[in-house]
Design a protein around this motif. Structure first.
Motif, PDB file in Angstrom:
ATOM      1  N   LEU A 136       0.822  -1.216   0.000  1.00 51.64           N
ATOM      2  CA  LEU A 136       0.000   0.000   0.000  1.00 51.64           C
ATOM      3  C   LEU A 136       0.856   1.267   0.000  1.00 51.64           C
ATOM      4  O   LEU A 136       0.589   2.205  -0.755  1.00 51.64           O
ATOM      5  CB  LEU A 136      -0.931   0.007   1.212  1.00 51.64           C
ATOM      6  CG  LEU A 136      -2.092  -0.976   1.172  1.00 51.64           C
ATOM      7  CD1 LEU A 136      -2.740  -1.095   2.540  1.00 51.64           C
ATOM      8  CD2 LEU A 136      -3.109  -0.550   0.129  1.00 51.64           C
ATOM      9  N   THR A 137       1.874   1.299   0.864  1.00 47.53           N
ATOM     10  CA  THR A 137       2.694   2.509   0.928  1.00 47.53           C
ATOM     11  C   THR A 137       3.584   2.642  -0.301  1.00 47.53           C
ATOM     12  O   THR A 137       3.803   3.751  -0.781  1.00 47.53           O
ATOM     13  CB  THR A 137       3.544   2.534   2.215  1.00 47.53           C
ATOM     14  OG1 THR A 137       4.339   1.353   2.289  1.00 47.53           O
ATOM     15  CG2 THR A 137       2.666   2.644   3.440  1.00 47.53           C
ATOM     16  N   GLY A 138       4.075   1.521  -0.816  1.00 50.61           N
ATOM     17  CA  GLY A 138       4.870   1.563  -2.049  1.00 50.61           C
ATOM     18  C   GLY A 138       4.034   2.006  -3.236  1.00 50.61           C
ATOM     19  O   GLY A 138       4.479   2.799  -4.069  1.00 50.61           O
ATOM     20  N   TRP A 187       9.709   7.953   1.621  1.00 51.67           N
ATOM     21  CA  TRP A 187       9.982   7.879   3.045  1.00 51.67           C
ATOM     22  C   TRP A 187       8.947   7.039   3.769  1.00 51.67           C
ATOM     23  O   TRP A 187       9.244   6.410   4.782  1.00 51.67           O
ATOM     24  CB  TRP A 187      10.044   9.289   3.656  1.00 51.67           C
ATOM     25  CG  TRP A 187       8.749  10.042   3.536  1.00 51.67           C
ATOM     26  CD1 TRP A 187       8.370  10.875   2.527  1.00 51.67           C
ATOM     27  CD2 TRP A 187       7.650   9.989   4.444  1.00 51.67           C
ATOM     28  NE1 TRP A 187       7.097  11.355   2.745  1.00 51.67           N
ATOM     29  CE2 TRP A 187       6.627  10.815   3.928  1.00 51.67           C
ATOM     30  CE3 TRP A 187       7.415   9.329   5.649  1.00 51.67           C
ATOM     31  CZ2 TRP A 187       5.405  11.007   4.554  1.00 51.67           C
ATOM     32  CZ3 TRP A 187       6.185   9.517   6.279  1.00 51.67           C
ATOM     33  CH2 TRP A 187       5.204  10.348   5.725  1.00 51.67           C
ATOM     34  N   PHE A 188       7.701   7.009   3.253  1.00 53.62           N
ATOM     35  CA  PHE A 188       6.624   6.292   3.925  1.00 53.62           C
ATOM     36  C   PHE A 188       6.874   4.778   3.910  1.00 53.62           C
ATOM     37  O   PHE A 188       6.866   4.135   4.974  1.00 53.62           O
ATOM     38  CB  PHE A 188       5.289   6.679   3.302  1.00 53.62           C
ATOM     39  CG  PHE A 188       4.066   6.375   4.137  1.00 53.62           C
ATOM     40  CD1 PHE A 188       4.147   5.762   5.370  1.00 53.62           C
ATOM     41  CD2 PHE A 188       2.811   6.715   3.668  1.00 53.62           C
ATOM     42  CE1 PHE A 188       3.015   5.494   6.122  1.00 53.62           C
ATOM     43  CE2 PHE A 188       1.664   6.448   4.404  1.00 53.62           C
ATOM     44  CZ  PHE A 188       1.774   5.829   5.638  1.00 53.62           C
ATOM     45  N   PRO A 189       7.115   4.149   2.741  1.00 52.94           N
ATOM     46  CA  PRO A 189       7.423   2.714   2.792  1.00 52.94           C
ATOM     47  C   PRO A 189       8.723   2.420   3.551  1.00 52.94           C
ATOM     48  O   PRO A 189       8.831   1.391   4.216  1.00 52.94           O
ATOM     49  CB  PRO A 189       7.525   2.287   1.327  1.00 52.94           C
ATOM     50  CG  PRO A 189       7.374   3.485   0.504  1.00 52.94           C
ATOM     51  CD  PRO A 189       6.962   4.628   1.370  1.00 52.94           C
ATOM     52  N   ALA A 190       9.689   3.338   3.478  1.00 54.57           N
ATOM     53  CA  ALA A 190      10.929   3.141   4.234  1.00 54.57           C
ATOM     54  C   ALA A 190      10.647   3.143   5.733  1.00 54.57           C
ATOM     55  O   ALA A 190      11.206   2.339   6.484  1.00 54.57           O
ATOM     56  CB  ALA A 190      11.943   4.222   3.872  1.00 54.57           C
ATOM     57  N   LEU A 191       9.760   4.016   6.162  1.00 58.41           N
ATOM     58  CA  LEU A 191       9.382   4.082   7.579  1.00 58.41           C
ATOM     59  C   LEU A 191       8.687   2.792   8.013  1.00 58.41           C
ATOM     60  O   LEU A 191       8.927   2.284   9.113  1.00 58.41           O
ATOM     61  CB  LEU A 191       8.473   5.292   7.816  1.00 58.41           C
ATOM     62  CG  LEU A 191       8.053   5.586   9.246  1.00 58.41           C
ATOM     63  CD1 LEU A 191       9.273   5.936  10.095  1.00 58.41           C
ATOM     64  CD2 LEU A 191       7.051   6.729   9.265  1.00 58.41           C
ATOM     65  N   VAL A 192       7.853   2.248   7.142  1.00 58.30           N
ATOM     66  CA  VAL A 192       7.176   0.982   7.448  1.00 58.30           C
ATOM     67  C   VAL A 192       8.203  -0.137   7.607  1.00 58.30           C
ATOM     68  O   VAL A 192       8.119  -0.951   8.538  1.00 58.30           O
ATOM     69  CB  VAL A 192       6.131   0.642   6.360  1.00 58.30           C
ATOM     70  CG1 VAL A 192       5.612  -0.777   6.513  1.00 58.30           C
ATOM     71  CG2 VAL A 192       4.976   1.635   6.400  1.00 58.30           C
ATOM     72  N   ILE A 193       9.198  -0.166   6.743  1.00 56.13           N
ATOM     73  CA  ILE A 193      10.239  -1.203   6.828  1.00 56.13           C
ATOM     74  C   ILE A 193      11.039  -1.053   8.114  1.00 56.13           C
ATOM     75  O   ILE A 193      11.247  -2.022   8.856  1.00 56.13           O
ATOM     76  CB  ILE A 193      11.166  -1.153   5.609  1.00 56.13           C
ATOM     77  CG1 ILE A 193      10.427  -1.624   4.364  1.00 56.13           C
ATOM     78  CG2 ILE A 193      12.414  -2.010   5.839  1.00 56.13           C
ATOM     79  CD1 ILE A 193      11.191  -1.435   3.081  1.00 56.13           C
ATOM     80  N   VAL A 194      11.493   0.160   8.396  1.00 53.24           N
ATOM     81  CA  VAL A 194      12.364   0.395   9.552  1.00 53.24           C
ATOM     82  C   VAL A 194      11.652   0.086  10.867  1.00 53.24           C
ATOM     83  O   VAL A 194      12.251  -0.464  11.790  1.00 53.24           O
ATOM     84  CB  VAL A 194      12.891   1.847   9.536  1.00 53.24           C
ATOM     85  CG1 VAL A 194      13.565   2.208  10.836  1.00 53.24           C
ATOM     86  CG2 VAL A 194      13.851   2.040   8.372  1.00 53.24           C
ATOM     87  N   THR A 195      10.377   0.413  10.968  1.00 57.29           N
ATOM     88  CA  THR A 195       9.656   0.221  12.221  1.00 57.29           C
ATOM     89  C   THR A 195       8.975  -1.138  12.320  1.00 57.29           C
ATOM     90  O   THR A 195       8.372  -1.440  13.342  1.00 57.29           O
ATOM     91  CB  THR A 195       8.589   1.313  12.411  1.00 57.29           C
ATOM     92  OG1 THR A 195       7.644   1.218  11.344  1.00 57.29           O
ATOM     93  CG2 THR A 195       9.214   2.687  12.476  1.00 57.29           C
ATOM     94  N   GLY A 196       9.041  -1.925  11.275  1.00 55.52           N
ATOM     95  CA  GLY A 196       8.432  -3.250  11.329  1.00 55.52           C
ATOM     96  C   GLY A 196       6.956  -3.288  10.991  1.00 55.52           C
ATOM     97  O   GLY A 196       6.296  -4.281  11.227  1.00 55.52           O
ATOM     98  N   GLY A 197       6.424  -2.237  10.449  1.00 52.86           N
ATOM     99  CA  GLY A 197       5.058  -2.273   9.949  1.00 52.86           C
ATOM    100  C   GLY A 197       4.083  -1.294  10.550  1.00 52.86           C
ATOM    101  O   GLY A 197       4.043  -0.121  10.178  1.00 52.86           O
ATOM    102  N   PRO A 198       3.257  -1.739  11.491  1.00 52.84           N
ATOM    103  CA  PRO A 198       2.124  -0.931  11.947  1.00 52.84           C
ATOM    104  C   PRO A 198       2.517   0.422  12.533  1.00 52.84           C
ATOM    105  O   PRO A 198       1.866   1.420  12.232  1.00 52.84           O
ATOM    106  CB  PRO A 198       1.462  -1.800  13.023  1.00 52.84           C
ATOM    107  CG  PRO A 198       1.959  -3.172  12.805  1.00 52.84           C
ATOM    108  CD  PRO A 198       3.275  -3.059  12.120  1.00 52.84           C
ATOM    109  N   ILE A 199       3.548   0.467  13.327  1.00 55.03           N
ATOM    110  CA  ILE A 199       3.931   1.739  13.958  1.00 55.03           C
ATOM    111  C   ILE A 199       4.323   2.759  12.888  1.00 55.03           C
ATOM    112  O   ILE A 199       3.902   3.910  12.939  1.00 55.03           O
ATOM    113  CB  ILE A 199       5.068   1.513  14.970  1.00 55.03           C
ATOM    114  CG1 ILE A 199       4.558   0.657  16.122  1.00 55.03           C
ATOM    115  CG2 ILE A 199       5.624   2.836  15.473  1.00 55.03           C
ATOM    116  CD1 ILE A 199       5.617   0.184  17.077  1.00 55.03           C
ATOM    117  N   GLY A 200       5.104   2.340  11.919  1.00 57.03           N
ATOM    118  CA  GLY A 200       5.512   3.245  10.846  1.00 57.03           C
ATOM    119  C   GLY A 200       4.353   3.710   9.994  1.00 57.03           C
ATOM    120  O   GLY A 200       4.303   4.870   9.577  1.00 57.03           O
ATOM    121  N   SER A 201       3.388   2.819   9.760  1.00 59.71           N
ATOM    122  CA  SER A 201       2.239   3.233   8.942  1.00 59.71           C
ATOM    123  C   SER A 201       1.376   4.239   9.686  1.00 59.71           C
ATOM    124  O   SER A 201       0.842   5.172   9.090  1.00 59.71           O
ATOM    125  CB  SER A 201       1.412   2.013   8.521  1.00 59.71           C
ATOM    126  OG  SER A 201       0.761   1.430   9.614  1.00 59.71           O
TER     127      SER A 201
END
Length: 109
Positions: free
Chosen positions: A65-67, A78-92
């Motif tokens: 979804l973010t990609g 930055w949004f999909p990168a944030l999801v990757i770095v935080t492991g998913g839900p927190i980054g989204s």
């Protein structure tokens, strides 16, 4: 062959994508809490073997979804990168809050 002018996406498109991403992020976050409970408190291997892959699919859905939103130029990479770095839900959820705050400021001006 006619050319279609490229314009910035309308806010309803952005809001719809954000709503979907937030819903998946919240569901995956809730699932993660349940998974951690069964993994560390209840120590149920069966539940972990069932919930773990489901959480993994939620993580992949968030990345998709973010990609996709980044490809559509609804937001940056930055949004999909944030999801990757935080492991998913927190980054989204963090990304959603940042983007919605930006939408609110844009609407006020």
């Amino acid at each position: 062959m006619s050319s279609v002018p490229t314009t910035a996406p309308a806010p309803p498109d952005l809001r719809r994508q954000l709503n979907i991403t937030l819903a998946v992020g919240l569901a995956d976050g809730l699932l993660l809490v349940v998974l951690v409970y069964f993994a560390f408190i209840n120590r149920s291997d069966t539940a972990v073997h069932i919930l773990g892959p489901i959480h993994g699919l939620g993580f992949l859905a968030l990345l998709l979804l973010t990609g996709n939103g980044a490809l559509q130029k609804l937001w940056g990479w930055w949004f999909p990168a944030l999801v990757i770095v935080t492991g998913g839900p927190i980054g989204s959820i963090i990304g959603d809050l940042v983007l919605r705050r930006g939408l609110g400021e844009a609407e006020r001006t």
